[in-house]
Design a protein around this motif. Structure first.
Motif, PDB file in Angstrom:
ATOM      1  N   HIS A   1      -1.573  13.633  12.534  1.00 31.21           N
ATOM      2  CA  HIS A   1      -0.701  13.458  13.679  1.00 31.21           C
ATOM      3  C   HIS A   1      -1.045  14.466  14.767  1.00 31.21           C
ATOM      4  O   HIS A   1      -1.365  15.624  14.464  1.00 31.21           O
ATOM      5  CB  HIS A   1       0.761  13.637  13.274  1.00 31.21           C
ATOM      6  CG  HIS A   1       1.208  12.655  12.243  1.00 31.21           C
ATOM      7  ND1 HIS A   1       2.397  12.755  11.570  1.00 31.21           N
ATOM      8  CD2 HIS A   1       0.609  11.541  11.760  1.00 31.21           C
ATOM      9  CE1 HIS A   1       2.522  11.760  10.729  1.00 31.21           C
ATOM     10  NE2 HIS A   1       1.442  11.011  10.815  1.00 31.21           N
ATOM     11  N   PRO A   2      -0.994  14.087  16.034  1.00 31.33           N
ATOM     12  CA  PRO A   2      -1.284  15.045  17.112  1.00 31.33           C
ATOM     13  C   PRO A   2      -0.312  16.227  17.131  1.00 31.33           C
ATOM     14  O   PRO A   2      -0.689  17.338  17.511  1.00 31.33           O
ATOM     15  CB  PRO A   2      -1.152  14.193  18.390  1.00 31.33           C
ATOM     16  CG  PRO A   2      -1.336  12.785  17.935  1.00 31.33           C
ATOM     17  CD  PRO A   2      -0.778  12.741  16.542  1.00 31.33           C
ATOM     18  N   SER A   3       0.944  15.991  16.759  1.00 26.18           N
ATOM     19  CA  SER A   3       1.941  17.052  16.779  1.00 26.18           C
ATOM     20  C   SER A   3       2.031  17.796  15.456  1.00 26.18           C
ATOM     21  O   SER A   3       2.944  18.587  15.253  1.00 26.18           O
ATOM     22  CB  SER A   3       3.313  16.456  17.126  1.00 26.18           C
ATOM     23  OG  SER A   3       3.686  15.469  16.178  1.00 26.18           O
ATOM     24  N   GLY A   4       1.100  17.567  14.552  1.00 32.25           N
ATOM     25  CA  GLY A   4       1.133  18.200  13.238  1.00 32.25           C
ATOM     26  C   GLY A   4       1.625  17.223  12.191  1.00 32.25           C
ATOM     27  O   GLY A   4       2.373  16.293  12.469  1.00 32.25           O
ATOM     28  N   GLY A   5       1.201  17.445  10.996  1.00 33.42           N
ATOM     29  CA  GLY A   5       1.605  16.550   9.934  1.00 33.42           C
ATOM     30  C   GLY A   5       0.505  15.547   9.617  1.00 33.42           C
ATOM     31  O   GLY A   5      -0.456  15.362  10.372  1.00 33.42           O
TER      32      GLY A   5
ATOM     33  N   ASN B   1       3.193  19.306  -0.021  1.00 34.20           N
ATOM     34  CA  ASN B   1       2.038  18.535  -0.457  1.00 34.20           C
ATOM     35  C   ASN B   1       1.399  19.154  -1.692  1.00 34.20           C
ATOM     36  O   ASN B   1       0.957  18.445  -2.606  1.00 34.20           O
ATOM     37  CB  ASN B   1       1.012  18.465   0.678  1.00 34.20           C
ATOM     38  CG  ASN B   1       0.139  17.227   0.577  1.00 34.20           C
ATOM     39  OD1 ASN B   1      -0.073  16.669  -0.482  1.00 34.20           O
ATOM     40  ND2 ASN B   1      -0.368  16.787   1.705  1.00 34.20           N
ATOM     41  N   GLY B   2       1.371  20.480  -1.756  1.00 36.69           N
ATOM     42  CA  GLY B   2       0.818  21.136  -2.935  1.00 36.69           C
ATOM     43  C   GLY B   2       1.653  20.870  -4.174  1.00 36.69           C
ATOM     44  O   GLY B   2       1.119  20.636  -5.276  1.00 36.69           O
ATOM     45  N   GLU B   3       2.976  20.923  -4.034  1.00 37.71           N
ATOM     46  CA  GLU B   3       3.859  20.625  -5.169  1.00 37.71           C
ATOM     47  C   GLU B   3       3.683  19.190  -5.647  1.00 37.71           C
ATOM     48  O   GLU B   3       3.731  18.906  -6.849  1.00 37.71           O
ATOM     49  CB  GLU B   3       5.310  20.871  -4.767  1.00 37.71           C
ATOM     50  CG  GLU B   3       5.619  22.334  -4.485  1.00 37.71           C
ATOM     51  CD  GLU B   3       7.013  22.529  -3.926  1.00 37.71           C
ATOM     52  OE1 GLU B   3       7.442  23.690  -3.803  1.00 37.71           O
ATOM     53  OE2 GLU B   3       7.680  21.516  -3.614  1.00 37.71           O
ATOM     54  N   PHE B   4       3.472  18.290  -4.707  1.00 38.56           N
ATOM     55  CA  PHE B   4       3.249  16.892  -5.069  1.00 38.56           C
ATOM     56  C   PHE B   4       1.978  16.755  -5.907  1.00 38.56           C
ATOM     57  O   PHE B   4       1.957  16.065  -6.948  1.00 38.56           O
ATOM     58  CB  PHE B   4       3.163  16.058  -3.789  1.00 38.56           C
ATOM     59  CG  PHE B   4       2.541  14.714  -3.969  1.00 38.56           C
ATOM     60  CD1 PHE B   4       3.195  13.709  -4.665  1.00 38.56           C
ATOM     61  CD2 PHE B   4       1.283  14.439  -3.440  1.00 38.56           C
ATOM     62  CE1 PHE B   4       2.607  12.466  -4.834  1.00 38.56           C
ATOM     63  CE2 PHE B   4       0.698  13.201  -3.603  1.00 38.56           C
ATOM     64  CZ  PHE B   4       1.367  12.215  -4.302  1.00 38.56           C
ATOM     65  N   LEU B   5       0.887  17.437  -5.492  1.00 37.32           N
ATOM     66  CA  LEU B   5      -0.351  17.356  -6.264  1.00 37.32           C
ATOM     67  C   LEU B   5      -0.196  18.004  -7.635  1.00 37.32           C
ATOM     68  O   LEU B   5      -0.717  17.498  -8.654  1.00 37.32           O
ATOM     69  CB  LEU B   5      -1.492  18.021  -5.481  1.00 37.32           C
ATOM     70  CG  LEU B   5      -1.889  17.346  -4.157  1.00 37.32           C
ATOM     71  CD1 LEU B   5      -2.966  18.154  -3.454  1.00 37.32           C
ATOM     72  CD2 LEU B   5      -2.366  15.917  -4.399  1.00 37.32           C
TER      73      LEU B   5
ATOM     74  N   THR C   1       0.846  -1.193   0.000  1.00 35.90           N
ATOM     75  CA  THR C   1       0.000   0.000   0.000  1.00 35.90           C
ATOM     76  C   THR C   1       0.882   1.242   0.000  1.00 35.90           C
ATOM     77  O   THR C   1       1.758   1.380   0.842  1.00 35.90           O
ATOM     78  CB  THR C   1      -0.909   0.008   1.227  1.00 35.90           C
ATOM     79  OG1 THR C   1      -1.695  -1.175   1.238  1.00 35.90           O
ATOM     80  CG2 THR C   1      -1.814   1.234   1.225  1.00 35.90           C
ATOM     81  N   PRO C   2       0.671   2.159  -0.908  1.00 34.75           N
ATOM     82  CA  PRO C   2       1.478   3.385  -0.935  1.00 34.75           C
ATOM     83  C   PRO C   2       1.231   4.238   0.308  1.00 34.75           C
ATOM     84  O   PRO C   2       0.088   4.459   0.709  1.00 34.75           O
ATOM     85  CB  PRO C   2       1.009   4.103  -2.204  1.00 34.75           C
ATOM     86  CG  PRO C   2       0.394   3.031  -3.046  1.00 34.75           C
ATOM     87  CD  PRO C   2      -0.210   2.055  -2.108  1.00 34.75           C
ATOM     88  N   VAL C   3       2.318   4.716   0.924  1.00 36.57           N
ATOM     89  CA  VAL C   3       2.245   5.530   2.136  1.00 36.57           C
ATOM     90  C   VAL C   3       3.235   6.677   1.992  1.00 36.57           C
ATOM     91  O   VAL C   3       4.379   6.478   1.562  1.00 36.57           O
ATOM     92  CB  VAL C   3       2.568   4.711   3.395  1.00 36.57           C
ATOM     93  CG1 VAL C   3       2.556   5.603   4.635  1.00 36.57           C
ATOM     94  CG2 VAL C   3       1.584   3.568   3.564  1.00 36.57           C
ATOM     95  N   ALA C   4       2.793   7.894   2.374  1.00 36.16           N
ATOM     96  CA  ALA C   4       3.656   9.071   2.375  1.00 36.16           C
ATOM     97  C   ALA C   4       3.359   9.885   3.632  1.00 36.16           C
ATOM     98  O   ALA C   4       2.190  10.040   4.013  1.00 36.16           O
ATOM     99  CB  ALA C   4       3.447   9.920   1.138  1.00 36.16           C
ATOM    100  N   ILE C   5       4.414  10.403   4.274  1.00 38.98           N
ATOM    101  CA  ILE C   5       4.268  11.163   5.514  1.00 38.98           C
ATOM    102  C   ILE C   5       4.775  12.577   5.266  1.00 38.98           C
ATOM    103  O   ILE C   5       5.916  12.777   4.836  1.00 38.98           O
ATOM    104  CB  ILE C   5       5.063  10.507   6.659  1.00 38.98           C
ATOM    105  CG1 ILE C   5       4.563   9.077   6.906  1.00 38.98           C
ATOM    106  CG2 ILE C   5       4.935  11.324   7.934  1.00 38.98           C
ATOM    107  CD1 ILE C   5       5.342   8.335   7.969  1.00 38.98           C
ATOM    108  N   PHE C   6       3.898  13.553   5.552  1.00 34.63           N
ATOM    109  CA  PHE C   6       4.226  14.972   5.451  1.00 34.63           C
ATOM    110  C   PHE C   6       4.217  15.570   6.851  1.00 34.63           C
ATOM    111  O   PHE C   6       3.370  15.219   7.680  1.00 34.63           O
ATOM    112  CB  PHE C   6       3.212  15.704   4.561  1.00 34.63           C
ATOM    113  CG  PHE C   6       3.306  15.336   3.103  1.00 34.63           C
ATOM    114  CD1 PHE C   6       4.021  16.137   2.225  1.00 34.63           C
ATOM    115  CD2 PHE C   6       2.690  14.195   2.621  1.00 34.63           C
ATOM    116  CE1 PHE C   6       4.110  15.806   0.871  1.00 34.63           C
ATOM    117  CE2 PHE C   6       2.767  13.854   1.282  1.00 34.63           C
ATOM    118  CZ  PHE C   6       3.483  14.656   0.402  1.00 34.63           C
ATOM    119  N   ASP C   7       5.159  16.489   7.152  1.00 36.68           N
ATOM    120  CA  ASP C   7       5.247  17.085   8.476  1.00 36.68           C
ATOM    121  C   ASP C   7       4.277  18.250   8.606  1.00 36.68           C
ATOM    122  O   ASP C   7       3.453  18.501   7.709  1.00 36.68           O
ATOM    123  CB  ASP C   7       6.683  17.523   8.768  1.00 36.68           C
ATOM    124  CG  ASP C   7       7.194  18.544   7.752  1.00 36.68           C
ATOM    125  OD1 ASP C   7       6.374  19.067   6.960  1.00 36.68           O
ATOM    126  OD2 ASP C   7       8.408  18.803   7.739  1.00 36.68           O
ATOM    127  N   GLY C   8       4.394  18.976   9.722  1.00 37.51           N
ATOM    128  CA  GLY C   8       3.491  20.099   9.961  1.00 37.51           C
ATOM    129  C   GLY C   8       3.651  21.217   8.953  1.00 37.51           C
ATOM    130  O   GLY C   8       2.707  21.990   8.713  1.00 37.51           O
TER     131      GLY C   8
END
Length: 863
Positions: free
Chosen positions: A470-474, A415-419, A380-387
């Motif tokens: 994420h609770p801490s952002g992202g 994330n915008g650049e990725f889209l 499954t494709p997964v990507a993690i972006f920070d705050g």
């Protein structure tokens, strides 16, 4: 002359008594009688009256004497009368004298009392003057006195200045908690309680809620308790203030020390020379000391010299030292985060044990690495972006599905650049408003909950895109490929339809009940077997209703009553139940109740009426054959027993004919006798074999299990077979391993086994050849092997050599009944062993018997 004296005396007595009475009356009325004089005075009053009247009485007596002396003629009895009068006069004179003496004593006592009264008045006046002077001294400005005597109400003298915060009301004055500091109020309450209960004097300073200091002294005197409150001013007030500040600082320091003793981290104070002044209990525990004072006395250091020098070098006056330092505590290496700050009098420091934190940090890093590796292996494709919406992690599936190059991903695009990159390469569906769609996707960074989105890609794939906030952002983006799932659902629905059609056309009756006991599906065959109307077998019908409909077909407890109990009951094992029913219509059904994975129950009914009829016929035939076989065994056993007695007689008589005592036989007669003896012995052997097999078949053969010496047993068997082998010039080669030891077996049956095998080998071995017998131990088994060099056994016959009455003696010297190997196989089986035959046609035959050395048999246990 007497009259004059009497009158004067009476006047003097009356005057004296009257004067006394007049003089004493005011004194007695004005004062109490502290000396106890009123009682004797009251007793002397009648006597004084007598004395006062005595002159008149004496005068009358003198007149009588003068009258009698002037009389010339005196009677004899008058002398006695005159004597009596003289005595009376004397008594009167005595009484008068006593009265006079009493009067003189009373006058002197009165003078003493008057002097005492004057002295007491002077003393009272002095006391009043002193009291007034003392009161003026006590009631001084800025002072207040409280007096308790245990009986009268509390007395208050003086007052404190209003600016001190003391209440003006006496009732509120003793409520110290209202106008004194809590600590001061507690101290003075305790001091006054000790003063009143145990006369414990005190001198303390207290502080009002307005910040003014008061000196309080407590004393006792004459059963009274005195407490003086005085406002302190000038130097004394300053000294008291400094003392109060010192007490507060000492109390705060002690409280801080107590608090630091409670925390689970070492804390220390050092002087300017770097020596320890104070440490807490955690520090003492860390250096294995008795207590804090022991640490200071012995100057036990928690940190090493190098660490202390580093702290001293890096610590500044305006910046404390904060860093991680390692040391050894209780023999183990530990990590501490040390904070050390400098002061004018030295330094203070504390060390927080971060060993567990370091371990958790290392474990966290390992976990993150492990999760990254795990996510990298996911399909499954997964990507993690920070705050900041920058890409921080992606797995290989993510890169593959979007066909993105590594440099672009390693640049950590937003994330915008990725889209935008996906849109430019045609990977995303083209919405009506791209800007609105993009803002909707990126709004997840400002939302609390996220909603999944279905992306229908241009290449035909369908993705379920959802974000984990994420609770801490992202955000963690997960792109679940639903293309295969939708395809499987389509095929599954199609398969369900096919299965439904298939079930409807099955000849077996099928129905499925849910966990609630309600019908889920059924096929026409089920309804036809149980004569259930189609309307009554609709989905949702309860099993009890189905049971009522099926009662005319079968009412037994093994029918639908049993089915209903299984379907609606709770069986943890969820076992399959099978059985057979015979309906009232004559149909015979095989049923099966099979639990399904989704807590449902599947019932199947198969019409086996024809098969049941055939099985019944076969069962009856099999029973007839079993009875015939039993009859045959009984017949054989009976006939064998009946044949044994004549054969024994024949053998006995032939042996008798061979003896010289009967008479000499010619050559032909001797030959006939030998043939009779040989044939009789062979027939007896056959009869004995049949009896043994019959005993084995009946299950009544008992083995006499004993510990046997194999060397002796094989020697006995060799001696028995030696004559027969010698007839054909056949030799016997016996090999027994030294480690073979002994065996637990039936001696007679084991001899029969070996004799049958050796006799069979001698029958087929060529003349002049050798028959071999070997015995060896393999693990817990004893292996007997008998081999010969005979013609061997053909392959088509080898499979039936252990069958009874299977005789293949065409190549042998003697013909037999075909029971030898059958008996061997039966006896070996009784010993829980095995027997096998290896033979190649033209190369001889080898028979191997394996018997356990110590079999676990009931007969052995009985011994």
């Amino acid at each position: 002359m007497p009259e004059t004296l009497s009158s004067r005396s009476a006047d003097v007595g009356q005057a004296t008594c009257g004067e006394r009475n007049r003089t004493k009356t005011p004194v007695l009325r004005g004062r109490r009688d502290p000396l106890g004089l009123l009682t004797p005075i009251s007793l002397l009053m009648p006597l004084a009256l007598v004395v006062c009247s005595a002159p008149a009485w004496a005068q009358s007596i003198l007149e009588s004497f003068s009258d009698s002396s002037a009389t010339a003629d005196r009677q004899p009895g008058d002398l006695f009368t005159n004597s009596f009068e003289v005595m009376s006069f004397a008594l009167v004179i005595g009484a008068v004298s006593a009265a006079m003496m009493s009067a003189f004593w009373m006058i002197r006592e009165r003078a003493k009392i008057a002097a005492e009264n004057a002295r007491l008045r002077a003393t009272l006046s002095d006391a009043n003057a002193d009291l007034a002077r003392y009161r003026s001294l006590i009631i001084e400005k800025d002072r207040s006195h409280v007096i308790w005597d245990g009986q009268s109400p509390v007395q208050f003298l003086g007052s404190l200045p209003p600016h001190s915060g003391a209440p003006l009301s006496n009732a509120d004055f003793l409520a110290f908690g209202r106008w004194l500091e809590p600590t001061s109020a507690s101290r003075i309450d305790h001091a006054i309680g000790s003063l009143r209960s145990s006369a414990t004097a005190f001198d303390i300073e207290v502080e009002t809620q307005r910040g003014h200091l008061l000196e309080v002294q407590g004393r006792t005197s004459g059963g009274r308790a005195f407490v003086r409150f005085a406002a302190l001013t000038n130097t004394r007030a300053d000294i008291a203030g400094l003392k109060a500040d010192r007490d507060r600082l000492v109390a705060a320091t002690e409280t801080l020390h107590a608090l630091l003793d409670m925390i689970d981290m070492p804390v220390w104070l050092r002087d300017n020379e770097g020596r320890l002044n104070w440490v807490n209990q955690s520090y003492a525990h860390a250096v294995d000391a008795k207590d804090s004072s022991d640490v200071v006395k012995r100057n036990l250091e928690l940190l090493g010299t190098q660490a202390r020098e580093r702290i001293k070098a890096e610590r500044l006056s305006n910046r404390p030292f904060i860093d991680k330092v390692s040391t050894v505590v209780h023999g183990n290496r530990a990590f501490f985060e040390v904070t050390d700050a400098a002061s004018a009098t030295g330094s203070a420091g504390m060390a927080q044990d971060i060993s567990e934190l370091e371990a958790v940090r290392a474990e966290f890093q390992r976990t993150v690495k492990s999760h990254s590796e795990t996510l990298d292996h996911l399909a499954t494709p997964v990507a993690i972006f920070d705050g900041a919406q920058r890409l921080q992690f992606y797995n290989q599936a993510f890169q593959n599905i979007w066909e993105l190059d590594t440099p672009f991903l390693e640049s950590k695009p937003s994330n915008g650049e990725f889209l935008e990159r996906l849109r430019a390469t045609g990977k995303l569906p083209e919405p009506t408003s791209w800007r609105d769609w993009k803002e909707t996707i990126l709004s997840v960074y400002q939302s609390v909950d996220s909603q999944p989105h279905l992306w229908h890609l241009p290449d035909g794939q369908t993705l379920n895109v959802f974000a984990n906030i994420h609770p801490s952002g992202g955000v963690t983006w997960v792109f679940e490929n639903l293309t295969e799932k939708y395809d499987l659902e389509t095929r599954y629905n199609t398969l369900l339809k096919v299965q439904g059609e298939t079930i409807d056309y099955l000849a077996e009756g099928v129905c499925v009940f849910g966990a609630d006991g309600k019908l889920r599906l059924s096929n026409p065959a089920f309804r036809a077997i149980w004569a259930i109307p189609q309307k009554a077998a609709t989905t949702g019908t309860h099993v009890n209703e189905i049971a009522e409909i099926c009662k005319p077909s079968h009412e037994g407890p093994d029918g639908w009553e049993y089915f209903s109990a299984i379907i609606t009951g709770y069986d943890e094992g969820r076992q399959t139940h099978e059985g057979r029913l015979e309906l009232n219509s004559g149909l015979v059904l095989d049923y099966a109740i099979v639990p399904l994975p989704d807590a449902q129950m599947l019932l199947t009914f198969v019409n086996v009426t024809d098969r049941a009829s055939v099985e019944k016929a076969l069962t009856e035939k099999n029973e007839a054959l079993r009875k015939a076989d039993a009859l045959k065994n009984n017949f054989v056993q009976h006939v064998s027993y009946e044949l044994r007695s004549p054969l024994t007689n024949i053998i006995g008589f032939t042996d008798l004919l061979k003896t010289p005592q009967i008479g000499a036989l010619n050559t032909q007669q001797s030959e006939y006798v030998d043939h009779i003896s040989t044939s009789s012995s062979l027939l007896l052997t056959i009869v004995n074999d049949i009896l043994d097999l019959a005993t084995v078949d009946a299950g009544i053969m008992e083995l006499d299990m004993r510990n046997l010496d194999l060397h002796m047993l094989i020697e006995e068997v060799s001696s028995l077979i030696e004559r027969r082998l010698a007839e054909n010039n056949i030799s016997l080669d016996v090999k027994i391993d030294d480690s073979v030891g002994s065996i637990v077996a039936d001696s007679q049956r084991l001899k029969q086994i070996l004799f049958k095998l050796l006799g069979n080998a001698a029958n087929y071995a060529p003349e002049g050849s050798t028959v071999r017998l070997s015995c060896r131990r393999e693990a817990d088994e004893i292996v007997f092997e008998v081999s010969d060099d005979g013609p061997g056994i053909p392959g088509d016959i080898l499979q039936s050599v252990f069958n009874r009455f299977e005789s293949h003696s065409a190549a042998g010297r003697r013909s037999g009944a075909g029971l030898g190997l059958s008996i061997v196989d039966s006896f070996v089986s009784l010993h829980h062993g095995s027997v096998s035959v290896n033979s190649d046609e033209g190369r001889g035959t080898s028979v191997v018997c394996r018997l356990p050395a110590k079999p676990h048999l009931p007969s052995q246990a009985a011994e």
